[in-house]
Design an enzyme around this catalytic site. Structure first.
Site, short mmCIF file in Angstrom:
data_model
loop_
_atom_site.label_atom_id
_atom_site.label_comp_id
_atom_site.label_asym_id
_atom_site.label_seq_id
_atom_site.Cartn_x
_atom_site.Cartn_y
_atom_site.Cartn_z
N SER A 139 -45.44 -2.35 -38.14
CA SER A 139 -44.60 -3.53 -37.91
C SER A 139 -44.33 -4.29 -39.21
O SER A 139 -45.11 -4.23 -40.16
CB SER A 139 -45.27 -4.48 -36.91
N1 SAH Z 1 -49.46 -2.52 -34.75
C1 SAH Z 1 -49.04 -1.23 -35.20
C2 SAH Z 1 -47.62 -0.99 -34.81
C3 SAH Z 1 -47.43 0.34 -34.20
S1 SAH Z 1 -45.85 0.64 -33.46
C4 SAH Z 1 -49.27 -1.11 -36.69
O1 SAH Z 1 -49.67 -2.09 -37.31
O2 SAH Z 1 -49.08 -0.04 -37.23
C5 SAH Z 1 -46.28 0.60 -31.75
C6 SAH Z 1 -47.26 1.60 -31.28
O3 SAH Z 1 -47.36 1.46 -29.86
C7 SAH Z 1 -46.88 3.07 -31.52
O4 SAH Z 1 -47.88 3.69 -32.26
C8 SAH Z 1 -46.76 3.66 -30.11
O5 SAH Z 1 -47.20 4.99 -30.01
C9 SAH Z 1 -47.65 2.72 -29.32
N2 SAH Z 1 -47.42 2.70 -27.87
C10 SAH Z 1 -46.24 2.76 -27.20
N3 SAH Z 1 -46.45 2.73 -25.86
C11 SAH Z 1 -47.81 2.64 -25.67
C12 SAH Z 1 -48.66 2.59 -24.53
N4 SAH Z 1 -48.19 2.62 -23.29
N5 SAH Z 1 -49.99 2.50 -24.74
C13 SAH Z 1 -50.52 2.49 -25.99
N6 SAH Z 1 -49.76 2.54 -27.11
C14 SAH Z 1 -48.43 2.62 -26.96
#
Ligand code: SAH
Length: 220
Positions: free
Chosen positions: A69
């Protein structure tokens, strides 16, 4: 001087400081959050090829079609969450673990769920390298929350579902706060904060955002 010998070393110190200044200019006021953004090395969470861009205020690819993010959004969500001074926090969407690291540096216990196994493993390695031990990671589906550890003082969701998942509201402590982007796969998602008071949920719009969609089920 060190910059020429050890490119990322010095450069990242200075560029990280510049990023923190920029976050403050953009309205992040909580000193605890600014200090966390100053101390956690974001370049360790992205591929080496992207490390030089780690302190730009943008989302960057982390593989599997996902992104780390944007720092401003991480800071904004963390600031909202810190307004209830939580001890126990649940994060949905661990990704590479950057937001988890920020949280772990601020609160007592962090629980984080990621649906993609490869990212879950990478986050584990990244967080171990930083010697952060007050977090527990799980590979699974965030739509279910983490019932055995509920209630949580705060829940932060880093992917956008079409509507607020009921399990997350249920697992929120009384007085707790949920911070979540809602709007699925659209490019007009609303970042909401939802405060629980007994069985009432008081919703506030923080801003318009663009997250990857929250998908159901976990993936090997
Ligand atoms: N906070 C993270 C941002 C990752 S992007 C960082 O700092 O890198 C969002 C993430 O949510 C992705 O890795 C995606 O795979 C995950 N995601 C999407 N749907 C999800 C679900 N139902 N349960 C768990 N993770 C999920």
């Amino acid at each position: 001087m060190q910059a020429s010998i050890n490119g990322i070393g010095m450069t990242s110190q200075r560029t990280r400081e510049r990023l923190v200044q920029r976050l403050a200019e953009h309205g992040i006021r909580d000193q605890r959050v600014l200090e966390a953004m100053r101390s956690i090395p974001r370049h360790l969470f992205v591929d080496e090829a992207l490390a030089s861009r780690a302190y730009e205020d943008t989302a960057l690819p982390i593989g599997f079609g996902q992104t780390i993010s944007q720092p401003y959004i991480v800071a904004r969500m963390t600031e909202a969450l810190m307004s209830v001074s939580p001890n126990k926090v649940l994060e949905i969407g661990t990704g590479c673990g950057y937001q988890s690291a920020i949280l772990a540096s601020l609160v007592k216990e962090v629980y984080s769920i990621e649906r993609i196994a490869g990212l879950h493993e990478r986050a584990r390695r990244n967080l171990q390298a930083l010697k952060l031990h007050n977090l527990r990671l799980r590979h699974g589906d965030g739509y279910q929350g983490w019932a055995s550890q509920a209630p949580f003082d705060a829940i932060l969701v880093a992917a956008a579902p079409p509507a607020i998942p009921p399990a997350l509201l249920e697992q929120l402590a009384d007085g707790g706060l949920l911070v979540i982007p809602v709007g699925g796969n659209s490019n007009a998602q609303q970042l909401l904060s939802v405060r629980r008071q007994g069985n009432e949920f008081i919703q506030q719009l923080l801003e318009m955002v663009s997250f990857v969609p929250m998908l159901g089920g976990s993936q090997r």
